[in-house]
Design a protein around this motif. Structure first.
Motif, short mmCIF file in Angstrom:
data_model
loop_
_atom_site.label_atom_id
_atom_site.label_comp_id
_atom_site.label_asym_id
_atom_site.label_seq_id
_atom_site.Cartn_x
_atom_site.Cartn_y
_atom_site.Cartn_z
N THR A 133 66.10 -2.99 -45.91
CA THR A 133 65.40 -2.73 -47.17
C THR A 133 65.95 -3.61 -48.27
O THR A 133 67.05 -4.16 -48.17
CB THR A 133 65.53 -1.25 -47.58
OG1 THR A 133 66.91 -0.93 -47.78
CG2 THR A 133 64.91 -0.34 -46.53
N GLY A 163 56.63 -7.41 -56.96
CA GLY A 163 56.48 -6.75 -55.68
C GLY A 163 55.07 -6.86 -55.14
O GLY A 163 54.85 -7.12 -53.95
N ILE A 197 62.43 -10.15 -51.33
CA ILE A 197 61.57 -9.39 -50.41
C ILE A 197 61.29 -10.21 -49.16
O ILE A 197 61.41 -9.72 -48.03
CB ILE A 197 60.26 -8.99 -51.13
CG1 ILE A 197 60.55 -7.86 -52.13
CG2 ILE A 197 59.19 -8.57 -50.12
CD1 ILE A 197 59.35 -7.49 -52.99
N GLN A 203 65.06 0.46 -52.33
CA GLN A 203 64.81 0.68 -50.91
C GLN A 203 63.40 0.23 -50.49
O GLN A 203 62.70 0.93 -49.75
CB GLN A 203 65.02 2.15 -50.54
CG GLN A 203 66.42 2.67 -50.84
CD GLN A 203 67.49 1.97 -50.03
OE1 GLN A 203 67.44 1.98 -48.81
NE2 GLN A 203 68.46 1.35 -50.70
N SER A 204 63.00 -0.93 -50.97
CA SER A 204 61.70 -1.47 -50.56
C SER A 204 61.75 -1.88 -49.10
O SER A 204 62.74 -2.49 -48.65
CB SER A 204 61.35 -2.70 -51.40
OG SER A 204 60.24 -3.38 -50.84
N LEU A 206 63.67 -2.29 -58.17
CA LEU A 206 63.12 -1.90 -56.88
C LEU A 206 64.19 -1.14 -56.11
O LEU A 206 65.37 -1.53 -56.13
CB LEU A 206 62.70 -3.13 -56.05
CG LEU A 206 61.46 -3.91 -56.49
CD1 LEU A 206 61.77 -4.81 -57.68
CD2 LEU A 206 60.94 -4.77 -55.34
N ALA A 209 60.30 -4.22 -47.94
CA ALA A 209 60.25 -5.69 -47.97
C ALA A 209 59.24 -6.25 -46.97
O ALA A 209 59.51 -7.21 -46.25
CB ALA A 209 61.64 -6.27 -47.74
N SER A 253 66.65 -3.83 -52.48
CA SER A 253 66.76 -3.17 -53.79
C SER A 253 67.13 -4.21 -54.83
O SER A 253 67.78 -5.22 -54.52
CB SER A 253 67.81 -2.06 -53.76
OG SER A 253 67.45 -1.04 -52.84
#
Length: 308
Positions: A147, A84, A139, A159-160, A157, A162, A149
């Motif tokens: 988002t 990430g 991402i 609910q990033s 990960l 991104a 995941s």
């Protein structure tokens, strides 16, 4: 074919040394300046002074102090950064460069540098690399406003957002290695470029055949994959120049003629022509002496024009 410069700053190079070499390469028309991602020297002759430089910190600086040359790693280690964080770093540096960044990514192999700087070095790292590629491309590939995941063995990960996104879509990923099955599969799935390692001719056809077969297995046209090769470089107009440059690389002219790019202009042209016949379209000249700008000039004037 296109031609890039590849360096090993961990053996002893400041940011200023790298900047001068990258700017010289850009001025001479080289297509790229790439660097290794290591924190400890493998060459103890000078102890690696003045010490290591971080690859992505360095590339961020170079991104702002160059204008046309492509920049990247050959290759970053999956053990050094969470995917990430790496996705954010690379996307940001791509923006800083105006879209000139490429990410080479591998498993990492040099246990001693991990021990020296307190970095975990798992015995099994290939699964980490595969999940990192999943996360990074996930991402970058998530639509704005959505988002991302991911639930893996090594990384999770939730609910990033991104973000941020690279300027390039997709940003080129480089994968290399000689593994018989997993490396070709990852290359076919994720990479814009396969780097076959160093320029010893004998094993290359088999490596290329495996990667092309993997592309076909994943319904990918093998022609969409760039094939590249690297080689420690010691070239010159005289045997004395060649010997001096081989010594600077802690090697000999004979060894580098076999497994790198060494000799006169005609010798290097002949070897690259042989690689071209195998399907390679990109060459990384590994330059070990950051202050020998004359070697870059020799390559640009005497070698590359014969290969256009």
């Amino acid at each position: 074919m296109d031609f890039r410069i590849f360096t090993e700053p961990q053996n002893g190079a400041s940011y200023t040394d790298q900047l001068e070499l990258a700017q010289a390469a850009e001025k001479l028309g080289f297509e790229g300046y790439f660097r290794s991602d290591h924190y400890l020297t493998m060459d103890d002759r000078n102890g690696g002074m003045p010490g290591p430089t971080d690859s992505w910190t360095t590339l961020a600086g170079l991104a702002r102090e160059t204008s046309t040359i492509r920049l990247g790693t050959l290759v970053s280690s999956a053990t050094f950064r969470h995917p990430g964080i790496l996705a954010i770093q690379v996307a940001q540096v791509d923006d800083m460069s105006g879209g000139r960044i490429e990410l080479g990514l591998g498993t990492g192999w040099f246990e001693k540098e991990h021990t020296a700087y307190g970095i975990p070095f798992p015995a099994k790292r290939f699964g980490m690399l595969e999940e990192q590629l999943d996360v990074i491309t996930g991402i970058w590939g998530t639509n704005p406003g959505k988002t991302f995941s991911y639930e893996g063995k090594h990384y999770q990960l939730s609910q990033s957002p991104a973000l941020p996104k690279p300027v390039q879509n997709p940003l080129p990923i480089i994968i290399g290695g000689s593994g018989p099955s997993r490396t070709p599969a990852l290359t076919a799935k994720f990479a814009a470029e396969y780097n076959a390692g160093f320029a010893t001719i004998a094993p290359l056809k088999e490596r290329i055949d495996r990667v092309r077969a993997a592309c076909e297995h994943f319904d990918r046209d093998p022609a969409t994959l760039v094939l590249s090769i690297a080689g420690t470089t010691a070239v010159g107009a005289t045997e004395a120049q060649i010997d001096t440059r081989a010594t600077a690389a802690n090697s000999t002219p004979d060894a580098l003629r076999h497994g790198g790019f060494a000799g006169t202009a005609s010798e290097v042209v002949d070897k690259i022509s042989e690689l071209k016949a195998l399907g390679f379209t990109r060459v990384y000249f590994q330059v070990m002496d950051f202050h020998d700008l004359d070697q870059l000039d020799f390559l640009a004037r005497e070698v590359i024009p014969q290969l256009d």
